[in-house]
Design a protein around this motif. Structure first.
Motif, PDB file in Angstrom:
ATOM      1  N   LEU A  26       0.826  -1.205   0.000  1.00 23.30           N
ATOM      2  CA  LEU A  26       0.000   0.000   0.000  1.00 23.30           C
ATOM      3  C   LEU A  26       0.859   1.253   0.000  1.00 23.30           C
ATOM      4  O   LEU A  26       0.390   2.336  -0.343  1.00 23.30           O
ATOM      5  CB  LEU A  26      -0.930   0.011   1.212  1.00 23.30           C
ATOM      6  N   THR A  27       2.101   1.128   0.399  1.00 19.90           N
ATOM      7  CA  THR A  27       3.036   2.248   0.396  1.00 19.90           C
ATOM      8  C   THR A  27       4.451   1.721   0.207  1.00 19.90           C
ATOM      9  O   THR A  27       4.729   0.549   0.490  1.00 19.90           O
ATOM     10  CB  THR A  27       2.928   3.065   1.703  1.00 19.90           C
ATOM     11  N   GLN A  28       5.340   2.569  -0.327  1.00 26.89           N
ATOM     12  CA  GLN A  28       6.739   2.233  -0.574  1.00 26.89           C
ATOM     13  C   GLN A  28       6.889   0.996  -1.465  1.00 26.89           C
ATOM     14  O   GLN A  28       7.835   0.234  -1.343  1.00 26.89           O
ATOM     15  CB  GLN A  28       7.487   2.037   0.743  1.00 26.89           C
ATOM     16  N   THR A  52       3.996  13.838  -1.009  1.00 29.77           N
ATOM     17  CA  THR A  52       2.614  13.957  -0.546  1.00 29.77           C
ATOM     18  C   THR A  52       1.866  15.159  -1.105  1.00 29.77           C
ATOM     19  O   THR A  52       0.641  15.172  -1.109  1.00 29.77           O
ATOM     20  CB  THR A  52       2.583  14.046   0.991  1.00 29.77           C
ATOM     21  N   SER A 211      12.043  10.917   3.044  1.00 28.31           N
ATOM     22  CA  SER A 211      11.801   9.820   3.974  1.00 28.31           C
ATOM     23  C   SER A 211      12.733   9.900   5.181  1.00 28.31           C
ATOM     24  O   SER A 211      13.646   9.088   5.344  1.00 28.31           O
ATOM     25  CB  SER A 211      11.959   8.476   3.256  1.00 28.31           C
ATOM     26  N   ASN A 239       8.463  12.842   6.655  1.00 30.16           N
ATOM     27  CA  ASN A 239       7.635  11.770   6.103  1.00 30.16           C
ATOM     28  C   ASN A 239       6.753  12.366   5.012  1.00 30.16           C
ATOM     29  O   ASN A 239       5.608  12.742   5.241  1.00 30.16           O
ATOM     30  CB  ASN A 239       6.779  11.122   7.188  1.00 30.16           C
ATOM     31  N   ARG A 241       6.206  10.722   2.028  1.00 34.44           N
ATOM     32  CA  ARG A 241       6.065   9.628   1.076  1.00 34.44           C
ATOM     33  C   ARG A 241       4.645   9.533   0.520  1.00 34.44           C
ATOM     34  O   ARG A 241       3.675   9.523   1.277  1.00 34.44           O
ATOM     35  CB  ARG A 241       6.450   8.292   1.725  1.00 34.44           C
ATOM     36  N   THR A 243       1.605   7.379  -1.185  1.00 32.52           N
ATOM     37  CA  THR A 243       1.172   5.987  -1.093  1.00 32.52           C
ATOM     38  C   THR A 243       1.098   5.356  -2.480  1.00 32.52           C
ATOM     39  O   THR A 243       1.015   6.044  -3.498  1.00 32.52           O
ATOM     40  CB  THR A 243      -0.210   5.877  -0.442  1.00 32.52           C
ATOM     41  N   ASP A 244       1.082   4.026  -2.504  1.00 37.42           N
ATOM     42  CA  ASP A 244       0.959   3.314  -3.779  1.00 37.42           C
ATOM     43  C   ASP A 244      -0.425   3.499  -4.391  1.00 37.42           C
ATOM     44  O   ASP A 244      -0.567   3.490  -5.622  1.00 37.42           O
ATOM     45  CB  ASP A 244       1.258   1.826  -3.587  1.00 37.42           C
ATOM     46  N   GLN A 246      -2.169   6.276  -4.333  1.00 32.31           N
ATOM     47  CA  GLN A 246      -2.085   7.563  -5.031  1.00 32.31           C
ATOM     48  C   GLN A 246      -1.266   7.442  -6.311  1.00 32.31           C
ATOM     49  O   GLN A 246      -1.638   7.987  -7.354  1.00 32.31           O
ATOM     50  CB  GLN A 246      -1.449   8.604  -4.112  1.00 32.31           C
TER      51      GLN A 246
END
Length: 383
Positions: A26-28, A52, A211, A239, A241, A243-244, A246
């Motif tokens: 879901l992220t990274q 973001t 990050s 932070n 970052r 999300t996947d 997005q």
């Protein structure tokens, strides 16, 4: 109600997000790099860093450019406050360069005059591509070479725009370019932004600041890694970052970016034709070296020829089901910046623009019939 802007989401966009929701990341995850590569290739840049928001993108761009205490950042007064705030986040001072009264972008003449007179030169200049039209970046680049400042293009409005046969974002005339993917922008990720650059050192700094200042790259560490789990914080980062989910939405949207821009250019041309003979209306001017992506369609009203106030125009258009907007209130007139010493009269072209300008609805799904209604209603209100 017809709003000034809105996102355009189709089933492909929804399917792309659902696919990520069913995946392992879901992220990274892999969707981030896929989206970054897509935007970089589209614009012709070497590197891209998704974050973001465009505000976050501006912040880490300034940090990567070395902006800090005792430095100064210059930008346009006619922009969203983030274009100036990013300098303050770094502890730097901020100043402004008045706009060109025709294009509403940063005036090259004013920039050069200010550079010649300034005892302390800026470390960073942030030209803002208002409404999707590029600033005169070749001239700004030449001045940056002469006076030694970094150039960060605030292209939040301008993905898909062209300048001198190149895509905005290629960084031919700048160190970094920032895009926004807010819902009213041409391409959306919900909330999101991106920095593009051709400089590997800047790219590595941007990734680090995104990050927490943390790296897993042995080449950037001090000493030897303890094992495959090892990481080091080598700077103070954030932070920021994306999300996947997005990124997947952004990648899906990028498959339609040319279609989105083409429709906006069609609607802008149509506005020009429908409004060209309306008394008291000044149409947006376009520099011959640019092809705007038309995030916004801004007109100005000569109130010496109109018997209504701006408040009356906004209110009466809303009664007809049309929400106008205004981009932007000059940043130097905001209370925060007034407390730093700025005042009314400092940048007269920007202040006159604010008195006269408003934004008409413009977005991909706007129909000819809706546009006809907007123009007909505007004529009725003005007359």
């Amino acid at each position: 109600m017809i709003f000034y802007g809105k996102q355009s989401i189709d089933e492909n966009d929804i399917d792309a997000v659902v696919e990520v929701l069913k995946s392992d990341f879901l992220t990274q995850g892999p969707a981030i790099e896929k989206f970054e590569k897509c935007v970089a290739e589209y614009c012709g840049a070497k590197y891209a860093v998704a974050v973001t928001s465009a505000t976050a993108a501006l912040h880490i761009s300034c940090l990567s450019a070395g902006l800090g205490k005792d430095d100064i950042l210059w930008t346009s007064p006619i922009t969203f406050t983030a274009s100036a705030n990013c300098g303050r986040y770094c502890g730097a001072d901020v100043d402004f360069v008045d706009i060109d009264p025709s294009t509403y972008n940063m005036s090259i003449a004013e920039l050069e005059k200010k550079l010649q007179a300034a005892e302390i030169k800026p470390r960073v200049v942030v030209p803002v591509h208002l409404a999707g039209q590029s600033c005169e970046m070749d001239k700004i680049y030449k001045l940056s070479q002469k006076y030694g400042f970094k150039v960060i293009e605030d292209a939040s409005h301008a993905i898909g725009a062209d300048y001198k046969e190149t895509k905005v974002g290629c960084c031919k005339y700048s160190d970094m370019t920032v895009f926004s993917f807010h819902p009213v922008k041409i391409v959306t990720t919900g909330e999101g932004g991106m920095v593009l650059t051709n400089d590997k050192d800047l790219y590595e700094k941007l990734v680090l600041y995104r990050s927490h200042g943390i790296t897993r790259d042995p080449k950037l560490m001090t000493g030897t890694a303890d094992g495959p789990w090892y990481y080091q914080q080598i700077d103070l980062g954030f932070n920021y970052r994306m999300t996947d989910m997005q990124a997947a939405l952004g990648y899906s949207q990028m498959q339609k970016v040319n279609e989105f821009v083409s429709k906006r250019r069609y609607l802008a041309k149509r506005y020009n034709e429908l409004l060209k003979n309306i008394n008291g209306i000044q149409l947006p001017d376009q520099n011959e070296d640019t092809k705007s992506s038309w995030h916004l369609y801004v007109v100005r009203v000569d109130f010496s020829k109109i018997s209504k106030t701006k408040n009356q125009i906004f209110a009466e258009m809303k009664e007809k089901g049309i929400c106008l907007n205004l981009h932007y209130i000059p940043v130097h007139t905001q209370p925060y910046y007034e407390n730093l010493g700025f005042k009314g009269g400092d940048f007269p072209n920007s202040e006159k623009y604010y008195e006269e300008a408003f934004t008409l609805p413009l977005y991909y799904s706007l129909t000819d019939e809706q546009q006809d209604h907007i123009v007909k209603s505007l004529v009725e209100v003005l007359q």
